[in-house]
Write an enzyme that holds these catalytic residues in place. Structure first.
Site, mmCIF file in Angstrom:
data_model
loop_
_atom_site.group_PDB
_atom_site.id
_atom_site.type_symbol
_atom_site.label_atom_id
_atom_site.label_comp_id
_atom_site.label_asym_id
_atom_site.label_seq_id
_atom_site.Cartn_x
_atom_site.Cartn_y
_atom_site.Cartn_z
ATOM 1 N N SER A 1 4.335 -1.305 3.926
ATOM 2 C CA SER A 1 4.214 -2.743 3.692
ATOM 3 C C SER A 1 4.810 -3.136 2.345
ATOM 4 O O SER A 1 5.414 -4.207 2.208
ATOM 5 C CB SER A 1 2.749 -3.183 3.782
ATOM 6 N N LYS A 2 4.666 -2.280 1.347
ATOM 7 C CA LYS A 2 5.182 -2.609 0.027
ATOM 8 C C LYS A 2 6.705 -2.442 -0.032
ATOM 9 O O LYS A 2 7.388 -3.185 -0.748
ATOM 10 C CB LYS A 2 4.484 -1.778 -1.037
ATOM 11 N N PRO B 1 0.815 3.097 6.105
ATOM 12 C CA PRO B 1 0.849 1.651 6.375
ATOM 13 C C PRO B 1 1.016 0.825 5.100
ATOM 14 O O PRO B 1 1.809 -0.125 5.061
ATOM 15 C CB PRO B 1 -0.497 1.383 7.053
ATOM 16 N N TYR B 2 0.275 1.191 4.062
ATOM 17 C CA TYR B 2 0.366 0.459 2.792
ATOM 18 C C TYR B 2 1.744 0.615 2.162
ATOM 19 O O TYR B 2 2.369 -0.367 1.754
ATOM 20 C CB TYR B 2 -0.712 0.968 1.836
ATOM 21 N N VAL B 3 2.223 1.860 2.068
ATOM 22 C CA VAL B 3 3.523 2.107 1.444
ATOM 23 C C VAL B 3 4.629 1.385 2.214
ATOM 24 O O VAL B 3 5.513 0.753 1.628
ATOM 25 C CB VAL B 3 3.793 3.619 1.350
#
Length: 285
Positions: free
Chosen positions: A164-165, A160-162
């Protein structure tokens, strides 16, 4: 090359996620070293008021605002209030962000939405709220969005974080083209930090079912990695220096990030699937 002081000194800055980590470092640097008035926005009231009081004690001018970047109306009201009270914004830093660990199929939907709403929509809401006036002011201004080295690579157990970036980087690249198309005097930049000391992994979302052990082991590994991270203050000075020089891809760890960019370009050029990672459990993820 112009200096940070020449470009930003004495101006007005807005920093989201200013209560801790990189956001706090940026706030301290802009207010303490460059004499900027900093509008420090964060959803954590005690944290953002704490950084404002800390800088006030050192002679800096930091104005705390309790703001949730997920709310577009709140961001528009903040932009109007800042303009009415302080005038044109010279530097907007969309920094607010959160982490999430765990296998993608184990991530709760509400945790997924939290990452998307803060990391992606929060950047959009900041741009939408502040940029029109920055364009109309017809004076040189700057918009920075904090992505990550994760924006040019991939990693298991942080999907999810990757994701989003990657989205933030794409958004800012498009914005850069749009600004050029309308001829506005606004510099747009994507910030791709490497490891910076913060509480992002201790505060990261986890999983409640599925492979909880894998998620928590990954959290511990990332916390261990942060023991070798640079300080938020060092990262802030590096970021603002490159922003003053007009860099688009701003990096805190040149060797690491440039190597990741080259590897990503090579992977796409040769249409190779992402290389597997070896987990601490001795199996391939």
């Amino acid at each position: 090359m112009p200096t940070q002081q020449e470009v930003f000194g004495g101006g007005l800055a807005v920093v989201t996620g200013a209560g801790s980590g990189l956001g706090a470092g940026l706030t301290r640097h802009l207010a303490g070293n460059l004499g900027m008035t900093v509008i420090a926005a964060d959803v954590d009231e005690s944290a953002v008021r704490g950084i404002a009081a800390e800088e006030h004690g050192r002679g800096g001018r930091v104005v705390a605002h309790v703001v949730d970047v997920r709310d577009p109306d709140v961001m528009v009201r903040l932009a109007r209030q800042v303009r009415d009270e302080f005038g044109p914004v010279r530097l907007l830093i969309n920094n607010a962000g959160v982490e999430q660990v765990g296998y993608l199929w184990d991530v709760p939907p509400e945790s997924w939405r939290r990452v998307v709403d803060i990391n992606i929509s929060g950047v959009f809401h900041g741009i939408r709220a502040f940029l029109p006036a920055m364009i109309e002011d017809e004076q040189r201004s700057h918009v920075l969005a904090i992505a990550s080295v994760g924006a040019v690579t991939t990693l298991p157990l942080q999907a999810p974080y990757v994701m989003s970036k990657h989205a933030v980087l794409g958004m800012v690249e498009c914005l850069h083209q749009e600004i050029a198309q309308v001829g506005a005097d606004v510099s747009v930049a994507a910030v791709l930090p490497g490891p910076v000391a913060s509480n992002i992994f201790s505060a990261a979302g986890g999983v409640e079912s599925g492979d909880v052990a894998a998620a928590e082991e990954h959290r511990r590994a990332m916390l261990a990695m942060l023991e070798q991270a640079i300080s938020a203050d060092e990262a802030a000075a590096t970021i603002v220096e490159q922003a003053a020089q007009g860099e688009f891809y701003i990096v805190t760890h040149p060797e690491t990030v440039h190597a990741a960019m080259a590897a990503r370009a090579d992977q796409l050029t040769h249409r190779r699937a992402p290389a597997p990672h070896r987990s601490r459990f001795g199996r391939r993820d």
